[in-house]
Motif scaffolding. Sequence first.
Motif, PDB file in Angstrom:
ATOM      1  N   VAL A  37       6.821 -19.265   2.630  1.00  0.00           N
ATOM      2  CA  VAL A  37       6.990 -17.824   2.872  1.00  0.00           C
ATOM      3  C   VAL A  37       7.850 -17.208   1.774  1.00  0.00           C
ATOM      4  O   VAL A  37       8.898 -17.753   1.415  1.00  0.00           O
ATOM      5  CB  VAL A  37       7.646 -17.579   4.243  1.00  0.00           C
ATOM      6  N   GLU A  38       7.403 -16.099   1.252  1.00  0.00           N
ATOM      7  CA  GLU A  38       8.200 -15.295   0.329  1.00  0.00           C
ATOM      8  C   GLU A  38       8.334 -13.896   0.911  1.00  0.00           C
ATOM      9  O   GLU A  38       7.391 -13.360   1.498  1.00  0.00           O
ATOM     10  CB  GLU A  38       7.545 -15.207  -1.050  1.00  0.00           C
ATOM     11  N   VAL A  39       9.516 -13.324   0.728  1.00  0.00           N
ATOM     12  CA  VAL A  39       9.793 -11.972   1.212  1.00  0.00           C
ATOM     13  C   VAL A  39       9.847 -11.033   0.015  1.00  0.00           C
ATOM     14  O   VAL A  39      10.581 -11.278  -0.947  1.00  0.00           O
ATOM     15  CB  VAL A  39      11.115 -11.929   2.000  1.00  0.00           C
ATOM     16  N   PHE A  40       9.060  -9.986   0.083  1.00  0.00           N
ATOM     17  CA  PHE A  40       8.964  -9.020  -1.003  1.00  0.00           C
ATOM     18  C   PHE A  40       9.459  -7.654  -0.525  1.00  0.00           C
ATOM     19  O   PHE A  40       8.751  -6.979   0.222  1.00  0.00           O
ATOM     20  CB  PHE A  40       7.523  -8.891  -1.493  1.00  0.00           C
ATOM     21  N   ASP A  41      10.665  -7.285  -0.945  1.00  0.00           N
ATOM     22  CA  ASP A  41      11.104  -5.913  -0.713  1.00  0.00           C
ATOM     23  C   ASP A  41      10.583  -5.063  -1.871  1.00  0.00           C
ATOM     24  O   ASP A  41       9.856  -5.546  -2.747  1.00  0.00           O
ATOM     25  CB  ASP A  41      12.618  -5.832  -0.560  1.00  0.00           C
ATOM     26  N   SER A  42      10.949  -3.799  -1.911  1.00  0.00           N
ATOM     27  CA  SER A  42      10.395  -2.921  -2.945  1.00  0.00           C
ATOM     28  C   SER A  42      10.795  -3.384  -4.339  1.00  0.00           C
ATOM     29  O   SER A  42       9.989  -3.306  -5.291  1.00  0.00           O
ATOM     30  CB  SER A  42      10.841  -1.469  -2.705  1.00  0.00           C
ATOM     31  N   ALA A  43      12.006  -3.909  -4.496  1.00  0.00           N
ATOM     32  CA  ALA A  43      12.463  -4.380  -5.808  1.00  0.00           C
ATOM     33  C   ALA A  43      11.657  -5.608  -6.245  1.00  0.00           C
ATOM     34  O   ALA A  43      11.258  -5.723  -7.408  1.00  0.00           O
ATOM     35  CB  ALA A  43      13.952  -4.700  -5.781  1.00  0.00           C
ATOM     36  N   ALA A  44      11.414  -6.512  -5.314  1.00  0.00           N
ATOM     37  CA  ALA A  44      10.657  -7.725  -5.638  1.00  0.00           C
ATOM     38  C   ALA A  44       9.216  -7.376  -5.981  1.00  0.00           C
ATOM     39  O   ALA A  44       8.616  -7.982  -6.883  1.00  0.00           O
ATOM     40  CB  ALA A  44      10.709  -8.709  -4.477  1.00  0.00           C
ATOM     41  N   ARG A  45       8.657  -6.393  -5.297  1.00  0.00           N
ATOM     42  CA  ARG A  45       7.273  -5.995  -5.601  1.00  0.00           C
ATOM     43  C   ARG A  45       7.192  -5.324  -6.970  1.00  0.00           C
ATOM     44  O   ARG A  45       6.234  -5.535  -7.715  1.00  0.00           O
ATOM     45  CB  ARG A  45       6.735  -5.068  -4.504  1.00  0.00           C
ATOM     46  N   GLU A  46       8.199  -4.543  -7.299  1.00  0.00           N
ATOM     47  CA  GLU A  46       8.205  -3.915  -8.618  1.00  0.00           C
ATOM     48  C   GLU A  46       8.296  -4.982  -9.714  1.00  0.00           C
ATOM     49  O   GLU A  46       7.610  -4.896 -10.748  1.00  0.00           O
ATOM     50  CB  GLU A  46       9.387  -2.937  -8.734  1.00  0.00           C
ATOM     51  N   ALA A  47       9.114  -6.003  -9.476  1.00  0.00           N
ATOM     52  CA  ALA A  47       9.235  -7.093 -10.447  1.00  0.00           C
ATOM     53  C   ALA A  47       7.930  -7.856 -10.575  1.00  0.00           C
ATOM     54  O   ALA A  47       7.584  -8.349 -11.662  1.00  0.00           O
ATOM     55  CB  ALA A  47      10.364  -8.031 -10.043  1.00  0.00           C
ATOM     56  N   ALA A  48       7.182  -7.973  -9.471  1.00  0.00           N
ATOM     57  CA  ALA A  48       5.927  -8.710  -9.487  1.00  0.00           C
ATOM     58  C   ALA A  48       4.847  -7.997 -10.291  1.00  0.00           C
ATOM     59  O   ALA A  48       3.880  -8.610 -10.725  1.00  0.00           O
ATOM     60  CB  ALA A  48       5.430  -8.949  -8.063  1.00  0.00           C
ATOM     61  N   SER A  75       0.810  -1.218   0.000  1.00  0.00           N
ATOM     62  CA  SER A  75       0.000   0.000   0.000  1.00  0.00           C
ATOM     63  C   SER A  75       0.848   1.275   0.000  1.00  0.00           C
ATOM     64  O   SER A  75       0.671   2.149   0.836  1.00  0.00           O
ATOM     65  CB  SER A  75      -0.921  -0.010   1.223  1.00  0.00           C
ATOM     66  N   GLY A  76       1.814   1.341  -0.926  1.00  0.00           N
ATOM     67  CA  GLY A  76       2.633   2.538  -1.047  1.00  0.00           C
ATOM     68  C   GLY A  76       3.821   2.583  -0.117  1.00  0.00           C
ATOM     69  O   GLY A  76       4.639   3.497  -0.200  1.00  0.00           O
ATOM     70  N   SER A  77       3.939   1.631   0.796  1.00  0.00           N
ATOM     71  CA  SER A  77       5.056   1.607   1.738  1.00  0.00           C
ATOM     72  C   SER A  77       6.297   1.038   1.063  1.00  0.00           C
ATOM     73  O   SER A  77       6.212   0.236   0.133  1.00  0.00           O
ATOM     74  CB  SER A  77       4.693   0.761   2.958  1.00  0.00           C
ATOM     75  N   SER A  78       7.462   1.420   1.558  1.00  0.00           N
ATOM     76  CA  SER A  78       8.720   0.871   1.044  1.00  0.00           C
ATOM     77  C   SER A  78       9.220  -0.278   1.902  1.00  0.00           C
ATOM     78  O   SER A  78      10.282  -0.827   1.648  1.00  0.00           O
ATOM     79  CB  SER A  78       9.788   1.972   0.980  1.00  0.00           C
TER      80      SER A  78
END
Length: 206
Positions: free
Chosen positions: A194-205, A173-176
């Motif tokens: 479990v998968e961990v999504f940092d900002s880079a992983a979310r952008e790739a998704a 929701s807009g958080s980094s």
Amino acid sequence: LGGAVSPTPDDAPAEDAGPDPVPGDELAEPAPDGAPERPPTAALALGNAVHAALEWSARRGWAAPADEQLAALMSHEGIVGDEAFERARRLVDGWLASPLREELGARPAKAEAPFVLPLAGTILRGSIDLLVRDGDGATVVDYKTDHVGSTATAVVGERYAAQRAVYALAAASGSSGVVRAAHVFLERPGEPVVEVFDSAAREAAR
């Protein structure tokens, strides 16, 4: 049953997000040799009852629902019989005693958290079984009542990879901050996927 996601065209009128059942999200438990197959809706109904019990528990500091409460939820879904009740009881209690539930502790948790997510030219609306905020980050938990048997949960969890990505995007929701997205197969709650999504992983998704 897991948290639901349903697409909506960009030009559709806005509505409140909420749970929307997804048929086929669960695998019906195989019947013993010679026994008639249980109808597919039986697995969905049991999943609904288990999810309702865990939602009730989350809203009450993870208190365990009494047998009478669980039986009433199952009756509401049209489920009867000792075998089904015992399975539901195991699934509910399994989560309550699981390492991940213990790790989340008493942090503020939102059960059946609704979301609206613009993604790839459409709008996804749905709900997350459990959303736990931790500063800028979050943990998303989706319960699965699938029958997994001896199959590794990581293998079964592969088919839900896209769902984990959607939930991570919705929870961010807009958080980094970092979002953990976990599928918990309640037959084996000690082995979450479990998968961990940092900002880079979310952008790739996206």
